[in-house]
Write a protein that holds these residues in place. Structure first.
Motif, PDB file in Angstrom:
ATOM      1  N   ASP A  45       0.788  -1.222  -0.073  1.00 31.16           N
ATOM      2  CA  ASP A  45      -0.024  -0.068  -0.130  1.00 31.16           C
ATOM      3  C   ASP A  45       0.766   1.241  -0.009  1.00 31.16           C
ATOM      4  O   ASP A  45       0.326   2.454  -0.354  1.00 31.16           O
ATOM      5  N   GLU A  46       2.099   1.251   0.442  1.00 30.69           N
ATOM      6  CA  GLU A  46       2.802   2.360   0.348  1.00 30.69           C
ATOM      7  C   GLU A  46       3.513   2.656  -1.066  1.00 30.69           C
ATOM      8  O   GLU A  46       3.684   3.626  -1.451  1.00 30.69           O
ATOM      9  N   LEU A  51      -0.869   2.423  -5.235  1.00 28.14           N
ATOM     10  CA  LEU A  51      -1.915   2.922  -4.728  1.00 28.14           C
ATOM     11  C   LEU A  51      -2.619   3.411  -5.695  1.00 28.14           C
ATOM     12  O   LEU A  51      -2.399   3.824  -6.806  1.00 28.14           O
ATOM     13  N   ALA A  52      -4.008   3.071  -5.486  1.00 26.75           N
ATOM     14  CA  ALA A  52      -5.098   3.274  -6.619  1.00 26.75           C
ATOM     15  C   ALA A  52      -4.764   2.790  -8.029  1.00 26.75           C
ATOM     16  O   ALA A  52      -5.326   3.442  -9.003  1.00 26.75           O
ATOM     17  N   GLU A 109      -1.624   2.608  -9.322  1.00 26.92           N
ATOM     18  CA  GLU A 109      -0.529   3.368 -10.025  1.00 26.92           C
ATOM     19  C   GLU A 109       0.451   3.091  -8.939  1.00 26.92           C
ATOM     20  O   GLU A 109       0.259   2.856  -7.949  1.00 26.92           O
ATOM     21  N   ILE A 110       1.773   3.168  -9.368  1.00 27.65           N
ATOM     22  CA  ILE A 110       2.961   3.293  -8.641  1.00 27.65           C
ATOM     23  C   ILE A 110       2.948   4.581  -7.911  1.00 27.65           C
ATOM     24  O   ILE A 110       2.720   5.585  -8.465  1.00 27.65           O
ATOM     25  N   ARG A 111       3.171   4.315  -6.864  1.00 28.98           N
ATOM     26  CA  ARG A 111       2.974   5.722  -5.804  1.00 28.98           C
ATOM     27  C   ARG A 111       4.383   6.302  -5.222  1.00 28.98           C
ATOM     28  O   ARG A 111       4.742   7.322  -5.474  1.00 28.98           O
TER      29      ARG A 111
END
Lengths: 791, 132
Positions: free
Chosen positions: B115-116, B119-120, B122-124
């Motif tokens: 989750d870090e 997210l959503a 996409e690569i966050r």
């Protein structure tokens, strides 16, 4: 009830279970314990219990009873419980569950929590499983977070906004100003999120085009200056951000000249400066190439992009070759020459082990075939066909056929190629290849001897490939006499006797591998051979008695009768079973083409069948009757049996169109049926002779049993179109006849002909008055024709 | 956009499944089985990209685990390949020489890391330092 065991113990217990049954037992016990614990609302170990439940869920077992517990835990104030609660919500809840609505309020509260980790949990959950209603409710909160918070939260809020915009398109405008301002941030994560938000959510908002200079600036700083160790991947600084910015630039520049101009320099710089030894560099280069090809870039840049793709093709890494071919496929039509340079490499990729690489290479190769390289390419493609995976075979075969049709250097080469394909991959070709090939063969009259020899030999070796067998049977039927001649310029001479040929056809008929269509071909071929090579009717009978299937039996009875009962056998049979004329290529007529092959056997005998053994004079009329498709009184044919006549009736309407095509002499002009009453049919045919003259022919037909007398016809057209016409004849129209159908408008046999010097723009109308007497009563009628379609 | 992330071992057991798109439970199970069937038959002679239904799967094998990311057809394959590698490197850092058992016993921590980083869909997070 056993006490609940810690999570690690449970995992170990499950893993040590040796059979599926044991595992299920352990899990069921644990789930029972967990359920009991949930009911007790025991404070201490709630998170452990839920974690255990989540593990069980990951293994694939049902865990729905944990949903309410998730909701409760999210609302608790302890961080550890919240964390597991949110994780549970993301795993167990989704939009469809009703319980997901219950957490909306908790999320809302948590979004304004003081602890940033709690906020981030809430954002994460919303971004993962937020439904449309939840998104709508919480959008203003997210917007607030986008503007005023620390960068850790901003990053997550940006992606949460992306999710919201994907769920509910209208909220895009809400986030647009915040997104723009985020572009000024230094933090890469925030930038990343902002770029994605603009790409997916709000790029359609007009002000976004002004962000292009900012984006260009950011990219420049990434590529040229700024080595930040934490974002560096193998020497390229923050490739993910670079890729996303390039993608956004692509979307913004796609239809916009000014934006494309602003990016040109940057793209050239990135393309030349990026290190391409590692995958990361190639990833950025690839995105750059895609962008250059998509926007309105200048030609120098395009050449650079294609060169990069060419370099990719020569790379050792299969992945990179694959994506290069995928991109080349898109530009092969526009930048054909540039791609031609790499033809050799692409053809080599046909031999790769990976099936998807092979498919890409195949499509590119087919697109690159041209008149100059047809011979070498075809060699490669045929080699590929013999070793390619089965799912690609039909595609390859049809590609080869199309290419051969367009660029065949000689007829003989063309026929050779098609035969090669049929022998290698006969089972996978499409249905219309058989008629196409037959048409091609009839067109090359000088090669008939060669073709039939080759096909005969192919037939002897292998009768399992249906299309090949069908073509071979057809050719043997048509050109059997050439086969018997024995010597042929192009191939070695081989002695073939009549019996050999008939035996071959009989084998085809009897073989269980032959489909009904193939058997029909073989049957017709045998029939045709009766005039060409032998008059041996008994031998034919023997063949005809073998074979099975209702349809075939009908044919066979019919053929037998035809052989026996036609009065002047040699002359008529020869006339009927004459060589087929060269078939015109009908590109648009699919039912003509595809039905052509199968109904050919039926068409062939129709002229023979309908011509009664009596007056040959009647032949013409009956033929015309057939053309017109009128259900007029069928000439009773005493010589033919009813089954044969039945066969004709069934197939006449279906094959009537084919017959028209075959005889080829008639151009169907548009007809209009204007009057049908009391047995009188009046049809109108019009044809434009030149720009100024339109010819209209009216034909009257009497379909009653008695005569019609005192028939008179008058027609009027608007004054804009002056007309000249001979005065209409008064005629008696006898029963059972059409009134002098004449399509050539030259003789006065037509009932009524009008020449209208009629310019194109004028809308032609016509009023017709007819009067006639039938069976003693007089009729008078007026018909108006308002529109002539096709003018 | 990422549709889902799967970590599976060679036998087909799922070590992590993160879904960014709405699927029913039985659909999810079917997808897991299909992905396993498609990915395990491929060896080093194949590319790392597979066409799967109307998406594509970008996968990489690390020891006995397959890390699969299912993305849209229009996405940049190489970038996601690098994303997988980035993720594995972070896991390595976090668990100090990660192995499959680490992922099994600490699955909730793995989810946090996922989750870090993603997210959503996409690569966050692109940097590898732990607190950011």
């Amino acid at each position: 009830m056993s006490p609940s065991i810690p999570l690690q113990e449970m995992i170990r217990a499950i893993r040590s279970a040796r059979t599926q049954c044991e595992e299920r037992g352990v899990i069921q016990r644990e789930c029972a314990a967990i359920r009991a614990q949930f009911r007790q609302s025991d404070n201490g170990s709630r998170s452990h219990n839920l974690a255990k439940l989540l593990y069980v869920h990951m293994l694939g077992y049902p865990a729905h009873f944990g949903q309410m517990e998730c909701v409760r835990m999210i609302a608790s104030s302890r961080y550890s419980e919240k964390r597991v609660g949110y994780l549970g919500a993301m795993m167990l809840l989704d939009e469809k569950q009703d319980a997901s609505l219950l957490i909306t309020n908790s999320i809302k509260n948590d979004l304004s929590h003081s602890n940033q980790y709690v906020q981030s949990l809430a954002l994460c959950t919303l971004a993962c499983m937020g439904s449309a209603e939840m998104c709508r409710d919480l959008a203003p909160e997210i917007d607030r977070l986008l503007r005023a918070s620390n960068s850790y939260i901003k990053k997550k809020a940006a992606l949460c906004a992306v999710h919201i915009v994907r769920k509910v398109q209208d909220l895009g405008e809400l986030f647009a100003p915040a997104a723009r301002s985020l572009l000024a941030e230094k933090n890469h994560g925030v930038l990343h999120g902002a770029v994605i938000l603009i790409t997916d959510g709000v790029c359609f908002v007009l002000c976004m085009f002004q962000t292009v200079p900012e984006l260009v600036q950011i990219m420049r700083s990434l590529t040229v200056s700024g080595y930040s160790p934490e974002h560096d991947v193998a020497g390229v600084s923050d490739p993910f951000l670079q890729v996303r910015i390039l993608r956004l630039l692509r979307i913004l520049g796609r239809h916009c000249e000014t934006a494309s101009d602003a990016m040109n320099d940057l793209l050239a710089q990135v393309a030349t400066n990026t290190d391409s030894t590692k995958t990361v560099g190639n990833a950025v280069l690839y995105e750059t190439v895609l962008t250059v090809l998509d926007i309105k870039s200048e030609s120098g840049l395009r050449v650079l992009a294609v060169n990069i793709l060419g370099r990719f093709l020569l790379n050792n890494d299969r992945n990179i070759r694959y994506i290069a071919m995928t991109s080349l496929q898109k530009i092969v039509n526009t930048d054909h020459n540039a791609v031609q340079r790499h033809r050799g490499t692409i053809v080599d990729c046909l031999k790769d082990h990976d099936a998807s690489v092979k498919r890409r290479a195949l499509e590119l190769s087919l697109a690159l075939v041209s008149a100059s390289n047809i011979r070498s390419m075809m060699k490669e493609l045929l080699l590929f066909l013999s070793s390619c995976p089965p799912e690609l075979r039909s595609h390859t075969a049809s590609g080869i056929f199309t290419a051969a049709e367009r660029y065949a250097p000689s007829q003989r080469w063309h026929i050779d190629t098609m035969l090669h394909v049929l022998t290698t991959a006969g089972g996978d070709v499409r249905d219309e290849t058989v008629p196409n090939l037959i048409q091609l063969i009839t067109n090359t009259s000088e090669l008939h001897c060669y073709t039939v020899h080759k096909l005969y030999r192919a037939l002897l070796t292998d009768i399992s490939q249906q299309p090949l067998v069908q073509v071979a049977c057809w050719c043997i039927g048509e050109y059997g006499d050439l086969l018997l001649r024995g010597e042929c310029q192009e191939t070695e001479p081989v002695q073939v006797s009549e019996d050999d040929v008939l035996d071959a056809l009989e084998t085809v008929l009897q073989s269980h591998m032959s489909s009904p269509a193939t058997r029909a071909f073989a049957l017709t071929a045998t029939m045709k051979l009766s005039t060409r090579i032998t008059d041996n009717v008994e031998l034919m009978f023997k063949i005809f008695k073998t074979g099975s299937g209702i349809q075939l039996r009908k044919f066979m009875i019919f053929f037998l009768l035809f052989l026996k009962n036609v009065l002047s056998p040699s002359v008529l049979r020869a006339a009927v079973l004459e060589r087929m004329p060269v078939i015109e290529k009908n590109s648009g007529q699919s039912n003509g083409e595809s039905a052509g092959a199968k109904t050919e056997p039926k068409i062939m005998v129709k002229p023979g069948e309908t011509s009664p053994p009596q007056q040959p004079v009647n032949q013409v009329c009956d033929l015309l009757d057939l053309l017109g498709g009128s259900e007029g009184p069928a000439q009773p044919n005493p010589a033919q049996s009813t089954t044969a006549a039945g066969l004709t009736m069934n197939t006449s309407s279906a094959a009537g169109g084919d017959l028209l095509d075959l005889l080829g002499g008639f151009q169907p002009t548009p007809t209009l049926s204007v009057y049908e009453k009391n047995g009188v049919n009046l049809t109108l045919q019009y044809e434009r002779q030149s720009d100024a003259v339109l010819t209209v022919t009216l034909t009257a037909c009497n379909s009653t049993d008695s005569d019609i007398s005192s028939f008179s016809l008058q027609a009027a057209v608007p004054k804009v179109c002056p007309q000249r016409r001979p005065s209409p004849h008064h005629r008696s129209v006898e029963s059972g006849r059409r009134g002098d159908l004449d399509l050539s408008q030259s003789s006065s046999a037509s009932l009524f002909t009008a020449f209208h010097p009629c310019p194109i723009q004028v809308h032609l109308k016509m009023r017709i008055r007819i009067s006639y007497t039938v069976q003693g009563s007089a009729f008078q009628d007026m018909v108006q024709v308002d529109s002539f379609q096709g003018l | 956009m990422i549709r889902f992330i799967l970590i599976q071992n060679r036998a087909g057991k799922t070590r992590l499944a993160k879904w960014y798109m709405q699927f029913d439970d039985d659909e999810k199970q079917k997808l897991i089985e299909e992905v396993h069937a498609v990915v395990t038959v491929r060896d080093a002679k194949h590319t790392n990209f597979v066409e799967f239904r109307n998406f594509k799967i970008i996968y990489r094998r690390y020891a006995g685990l397959y890390f699969c990311i299912c993305v849209d057809v229009t996405d940049n394959n190489l970038a996601y390949l690098e994303g997988i590698h980035n993720f594995v490197e972070v896991l390595n850092e976090y668990f100090h020489n990660v192995c499959e058992l680490d992922l099994v016993f600490n699955f909730y921590k793995v989810y946090t890391v996922v989750d870090e980083m993603f997210l959503a869909g996409e690569i966050r997070e692109t940097s590898q330092t732990k607190d950011s």
